[in-house]
Motif scaffolding. Structure first.
Motif, mmCIF file in Angstrom:
data_model
loop_
_atom_site.group_PDB
_atom_site.id
_atom_site.type_symbol
_atom_site.label_atom_id
_atom_site.label_comp_id
_atom_site.label_asym_id
_atom_site.label_seq_id
_atom_site.Cartn_x
_atom_site.Cartn_y
_atom_site.Cartn_z
ATOM 1 N N PHE A 61 0.852 -1.185 0.000
ATOM 2 C CA PHE A 61 0.000 0.000 0.000
ATOM 3 C C PHE A 61 0.887 1.235 0.000
ATOM 4 O O PHE A 61 1.799 1.350 0.822
ATOM 5 C CB PHE A 61 -0.899 0.035 1.237
ATOM 6 N N SER A 62 0.594 2.172 -0.895
ATOM 7 C CA SER A 62 1.360 3.402 -0.934
ATOM 8 C C SER A 62 0.409 4.591 -1.069
ATOM 9 O O SER A 62 -0.688 4.462 -1.608
ATOM 10 C CB SER A 62 2.359 3.395 -2.093
ATOM 11 N N GLU A 63 0.871 5.714 -0.558
ATOM 12 C CA GLU A 63 0.143 6.966 -0.694
ATOM 13 C C GLU A 63 1.125 8.014 -1.215
ATOM 14 O O GLU A 63 2.208 8.177 -0.652
ATOM 15 C CB GLU A 63 -0.439 7.422 0.637
ATOM 16 N N PHE A 64 0.735 8.679 -2.282
ATOM 17 C CA PHE A 64 1.549 9.714 -2.880
ATOM 18 C C PHE A 64 0.789 11.034 -2.884
ATOM 19 O O PHE A 64 -0.428 11.054 -3.060
ATOM 20 C CB PHE A 64 1.889 9.357 -4.337
ATOM 21 N N LYS A 65 1.526 12.117 -2.700
ATOM 22 C CA LYS A 65 0.942 13.449 -2.788
ATOM 23 C C LYS A 65 1.680 14.192 -3.886
ATOM 24 O O LYS A 65 2.912 14.109 -3.986
ATOM 25 C CB LYS A 65 1.095 14.165 -1.446
ATOM 26 N N ARG A 66 0.919 14.944 -4.683
ATOM 27 C CA ARG A 66 1.550 15.697 -5.787
ATOM 28 C C ARG A 66 2.494 16.753 -5.212
ATOM 29 O O ARG A 66 2.170 17.411 -4.246
ATOM 30 C CB ARG A 66 0.483 16.354 -6.652
ATOM 31 N N ARG A 67 3.662 16.854 -5.826
ATOM 32 C CA ARG A 67 4.658 17.856 -5.377
ATOM 33 C C ARG A 67 4.205 19.251 -5.795
ATOM 34 O O ARG A 67 3.546 19.452 -6.741
ATOM 35 C CB ARG A 67 6.018 17.573 -6.000
#
Length: 159
Positions: A153-159
């Protein structure tokens, strides 16, 4: 805000023959999906809509050029629009709205998403007919990473 939620394997397959490519149900991924999307608006393409199990407790926006009745038993609210732009216009009600597939909708919506909740499925599947769209890690910051069984499971936030 728009967030994308998807599961794919190491070869980036998200679909095969109109279904998920996994041989068995991924209960922990489905649990995560439910926790993320419950009580929210979910944007989905027609082909994916036709294969979805009942998703009660969510408002569904189906993107399709087909003019037909998308209402189904068990769903609280379903709206059909003919473009992703119109789908986005419907989403001012909640702080976070979810893009849940399929491949064409992910491709059209990924540039509007501020967050991605991705599940990498560690499996031996080598065939599929729909892949998750290409994206650049340089555009995203990894916020969370967790391995559970054969799932990452991963969570990414836009830079």
């Amino acid at each position: 805000m728009f967030s994308l939620v998807a599961a794919y394997n190491k070869l980036e397959y998200i679909g095969k023959d109109g279904k998920l490519p996994w041989k068995k149900t991924l209960k922990k991924d489905l649990q995560r999906f439910k926790e993320l999307t419950m009580g929210k608006i979910c944007i989905v393409g027609r082909k994916t809509w036709e294969t979805l199990p009942v998703l009660s407790g969510r408002e569904i926006v189906v993107v399709s050029k087909q003019d037909k009745d998308f209402d189904r038993d068990g769903f609280d609210y379903v709206l059909q629009v003919d473009s992703c732009e119109k789908a986005m216009e419907c989403c001012s009600k909640y702080a976070e709205n979810f893009v849940i597939g399929g491949g064409q909708i992910y491709e059209q919506m990924i540039s509007y998403c501020e967050k991605m909740y991705l599940t990498i499925v560690e499996d031996d599947i080598t065939e599929g007919d729909v892949k998750f769209p290409k994206w650049s890690l340089s555009d995203w910051k990894l916020e969370k990473l967790e391995k559970v069984d054969n799932l990452i499971f991963s969570e990414f936030k836009r830079r």
